[in-house]
Design a protein around this motif. Structure first.
Motif, mmCIF file in Angstrom:
data_model
loop_
_atom_site.group_PDB
_atom_site.id
_atom_site.type_symbol
_atom_site.label_atom_id
_atom_site.label_comp_id
_atom_site.label_asym_id
_atom_site.label_seq_id
_atom_site.Cartn_x
_atom_site.Cartn_y
_atom_site.Cartn_z
ATOM 1 N N PHE A 84 -27.065 -6.252 -9.006
ATOM 2 C CA PHE A 84 -26.280 -5.850 -10.171
ATOM 3 C C PHE A 84 -24.826 -5.531 -9.889
ATOM 4 O O PHE A 84 -24.004 -5.648 -10.784
ATOM 5 N N SER A 85 -24.462 -5.143 -8.684
ATOM 6 C CA SER A 85 -23.052 -4.842 -8.447
ATOM 7 C C SER A 85 -22.789 -4.640 -6.956
ATOM 8 O O SER A 85 -23.714 -4.412 -6.180
ATOM 9 N N VAL A 86 -21.522 -4.707 -6.606
ATOM 10 C CA VAL A 86 -21.120 -4.456 -5.229
ATOM 11 C C VAL A 86 -20.321 -3.165 -5.189
ATOM 12 O O VAL A 86 -19.494 -2.919 -6.072
ATOM 13 N N PHE A 87 -20.569 -2.369 -4.202
ATOM 14 C CA PHE A 87 -19.846 -1.109 -4.034
ATOM 15 C C PHE A 87 -19.042 -1.192 -2.758
ATOM 16 O O PHE A 87 -19.602 -1.293 -1.671
ATOM 17 N N ALA A 88 -17.745 -1.175 -2.913
ATOM 18 C CA ALA A 88 -16.898 -1.533 -1.779
ATOM 19 C C ALA A 88 -15.629 -0.711 -1.714
ATOM 20 O O ALA A 88 -14.682 -1.102 -1.058
ATOM 21 N N LEU A 159 -28.837 1.791 -13.702
ATOM 22 C CA LEU A 159 -29.512 2.101 -14.960
ATOM 23 C C LEU A 159 -28.884 1.322 -16.110
ATOM 24 O O LEU A 159 -29.577 0.763 -16.961
ATOM 25 N N LYS A 160 -27.565 1.268 -16.108
ATOM 26 C CA LYS A 160 -26.872 0.525 -17.151
ATOM 27 C C LYS A 160 -27.262 -0.953 -17.103
ATOM 28 O O LYS A 160 -27.517 -1.579 -18.138
ATOM 29 N N ALA A 161 -27.300 -1.497 -15.890
ATOM 30 C CA ALA A 161 -27.679 -2.908 -15.734
ATOM 31 C C ALA A 161 -29.110 -3.128 -16.215
ATOM 32 O O ALA A 161 -29.407 -4.127 -16.871
ATOM 33 N N LEU A 162 -29.974 -2.180 -15.900
ATOM 34 C CA LEU A 162 -31.369 -2.295 -16.332
ATOM 35 C C LEU A 162 -31.471 -2.268 -17.848
ATOM 36 O O LEU A 162 -32.207 -3.056 -18.454
ATOM 37 N N GLN A 163 -30.720 -1.372 -18.469
ATOM 38 C CA GLN A 163 -30.742 -1.281 -19.932
ATOM 39 C C GLN A 163 -30.299 -2.590 -20.558
ATOM 40 O O GLN A 163 -30.941 -3.122 -21.474
ATOM 41 N N THR A 164 -29.182 -3.113 -20.070
ATOM 42 C CA THR A 164 -28.669 -4.369 -20.614
ATOM 43 C C THR A 164 -29.683 -5.489 -20.442
ATOM 44 O O THR A 164 -29.938 -6.272 -21.373
ATOM 45 N N LYS A 165 -30.258 -5.547 -19.254
ATOM 46 C CA LYS A 165 -31.249 -6.592 -18.974
ATOM 47 C C LYS A 165 -32.448 -6.464 -19.910
ATOM 48 O O LYS A 165 -32.924 -7.456 -20.461
ATOM 49 N N LEU A 166 -32.895 -5.231 -20.094
ATOM 50 C CA LEU A 166 -34.077 -5.011 -20.929
ATOM 51 C C LEU A 166 -33.827 -5.440 -22.365
ATOM 52 O O LEU A 166 -34.741 -5.894 -23.060
ATOM 53 N N GLN A 186 -44.175 0.500 -25.171
ATOM 54 C CA GLN A 186 -43.189 1.202 -25.991
ATOM 55 C C GLN A 186 -42.518 2.318 -25.204
ATOM 56 O O GLN A 186 -41.301 2.487 -25.235
ATOM 57 N N LYS A 187 -43.328 3.040 -24.447
ATOM 58 C CA LYS A 187 -42.787 4.148 -23.655
ATOM 59 C C LYS A 187 -41.794 3.640 -22.605
ATOM 60 O O LYS A 187 -40.777 4.281 -22.339
ATOM 61 N N VAL A 188 -42.074 2.471 -22.029
ATOM 62 C CA VAL A 188 -41.135 1.874 -21.069
ATOM 63 C C VAL A 188 -39.769 1.668 -21.724
ATOM 64 O O VAL A 188 -38.726 2.044 -21.179
ATOM 65 N N TYR A 189 -39.804 1.085 -22.940
ATOM 66 C CA TYR A 189 -38.540 0.876 -23.644
ATOM 67 C C TYR A 189 -37.864 2.213 -23.927
ATOM 68 O O TYR A 189 -36.651 2.355 -23.790
ATOM 69 N N GLU A 190 -38.653 3.191 -24.314
ATOM 70 C CA GLU A 190 -38.069 4.478 -24.670
ATOM 71 C C GLU A 190 -37.422 5.173 -23.477
ATOM 72 O O GLU A 190 -36.309 5.688 -23.586
ATOM 73 N N VAL A 191 -38.111 5.176 -22.343
ATOM 74 C CA VAL A 191 -37.538 5.907 -21.202
ATOM 75 C C VAL A 191 -36.341 5.167 -20.616
ATOM 76 O O VAL A 191 -35.396 5.788 -20.134
ATOM 77 N N ASN B 243 -23.668 2.856 -28.591
ATOM 78 C CA ASN B 243 -24.088 2.998 -27.216
ATOM 79 C C ASN B 243 -25.381 2.224 -27.012
ATOM 80 O O ASN B 243 -26.135 2.011 -27.940
ATOM 81 N N VAL B 244 -25.633 1.828 -25.786
ATOM 82 C CA VAL B 244 -26.874 1.136 -25.483
ATOM 83 C C VAL B 244 -28.059 1.994 -25.907
ATOM 84 O O VAL B 244 -29.106 1.494 -26.283
ATOM 85 N N PHE B 245 -27.881 3.305 -25.886
ATOM 86 C CA PHE B 245 -28.966 4.212 -26.215
ATOM 87 C C PHE B 245 -29.347 4.161 -27.692
ATOM 88 O O PHE B 245 -30.407 4.620 -28.073
#
Lengths: 249, 249
Positions: A84-88, A159-166, A186-191, B243-245
């Motif tokens: 998802f990203s590079v930290f440099a 987390l942001k990348a995961l949200q966007t992907k989801l 549903q709970k997966v989407y919610e959390v 927001n994504v939320f």
DNA sequence: ACACTTAGTGTAATAAAAACACTTTAGATA
DNA sequence: TATCTAAAGTGTTTTTATTACACTAAGTGT
């Protein structure tokens, strides 16, 4: 002196994995306590947690490195992984504590350390952590405080990348056992999205997803009406997914 | 011998930029012809095109490196830039031709080369390419054939990232002059997504985007009914974006 | 004045989203 | 075995978004 700034260096490359798990209640992250690892240094206690990371080998692809790191920690292969990203940032790991840690790891504390961030989704019930209780454990994402290095930043970015992907692809299944209930999904989407969803509307929506296959099988051993079980069909998903080109804005 | 595989090395890091532009008809990519650069080698002619890339400096952040590379090529600052992927296959740039090129660049041909991919969106009409016609030029994306190195792969990956981004955030404006017409904006969506859109439905849709501000100003000097001009208000976008939320699945 | 070119507009049908409450079914318990 | 508890499962209405579709308006060029 001035041209020092434009020097070219070969930095040290590692892979850091943000490992997401789900236990029917929380979105969890697998964290490693550095304390144990550094016991041998006696007087230096790094009393904090990190994500799982490691350097890459000379002839190793990044994805392979990420899979290797996950396998070493969990014993699992074929895990869902996403870069998802590079930290440099040039000042990464340049705090005094970080440098001590680098020295302790046998690394050059002056070397620039670049990390490629991956997130992994794993079905928690598949994992028996060899190191669990020693220095590795799951932590609910909303209980996580200060991590070592810049790992809070990496975690937030993951987390942001995961949200966007989801929101763009059906990956929630990766956090669930092969057979799952709609309430679990549903709970997966919610959390992950940090919101709450209406049960009836959620079910109406997923009933349109043809790749969600209902089984003639129910939950067992629960003290309430047992739920129907579903499986995700990757085959049907791949066949029926609309290409990005078909989207209308 | 076996442990050679697990050797740790410090690879060479560079940044490659996929520079997208739009000229009211096509989505274009800025490409560099290696031929000129290598003229001094006389007998070696690399008769093909590459994306724009360069190594990072010792104390330079990746984003800064990407901006520097773009500035050197276009003279523009504050360009829209987005990191999208890392290209690190161990056999990258290990073809004989690539090694010649590395030697020619004064680099170690045995060194592993890792590239961080960025895509840039620029309003073509803002650019006067110093190098244009020499060895740098725009090419419509659907006319691009074989590029050097693994740059076709990087380009495809960039395009996919751009499409996903465009479907999730209002970034089409970045390819247009400050004041633009709705037809221009529609065409941006069409060329990026590779589809055609219905004019009336498109306008209905964007009329819901409050951050699209109509001006009391029209196109001038066109041989047809002049179109109304619009600007994008980042301020309103930031204020009103969900927001994504808040998303419901 | 006429031709040419792109801008700009509305409606009806279908599909999706949102809001909202009660019944069912199993195990646990008394 | 009757009752309790806890989560599963279900439908309707309103509002909003999507889709499909064709003509008129307003400039420049000849």
């Amino acid at each position: 002196m001035a041209n020092i700034v434009t020097n070219i260096i070969n930095p040290h490359i590692s892979v850091d994995c943000v490992i997401f798990g789900f236990d029917d209640d929380n979105l969890n992250i697998l964290l490693v306590d550095r304390t144990l690892k550094e016991k041998k240094t006696d007087h230096i206690i790094f009393n904090d947690f990190t994500l799982t990371g490691n350097h890459i080998y000379e002839k190793e692809d990044l994805n392979d490195a990420a899979h290797r790191i996950l396998y070493d920690l969990t014993g699992l292969k074929n895990i869902y992984l996403e870069q998802f990203s590079v930290f440099a940032h040039p000042e990464r790991l340049s705090k005094p504590n970080d440098k001590l840690w680098l020295i302790n790891q046998g690394k050059d504390p002056e070397s620039r350390i670049i990390s490629v961030g991956y997130f992994a989704l794993i079905a928690t019930n598949n994992v028996t952590l060899e190191w669990k209780g020693r220095n590795v454990d799951w932590f609910p994402i909303n209980k996580i405080k200060e991590l070592a290095f810049d790992h809070n930043q990496i975690l937030n970015s993951a987390l942001k990348a995961l949200q966007t992907k989801l929101l763009n692809e059906p990956i929630g299944f990766e956090l669930l056992p092969e057979k799952f209930t709609l309430s679990q999904l549903q709970k997966v989407y919610e959390v992950i999205l940090g919101t709450s969803l209406d049960k009836r509307n959620f079910r109406k929506k997923v009933s349109r997803m043809k790749y969600l296959i209902p089984l003639n099988e129910k939950q067992k051993g629960v003290a309430h009406k047992p739920a129907q079980l579903f499986v995700f069909s990757r085959e049907i998903y791949e066949k029926t997914k609309r290409n990005v080109f078909d989207f209308s804005i």
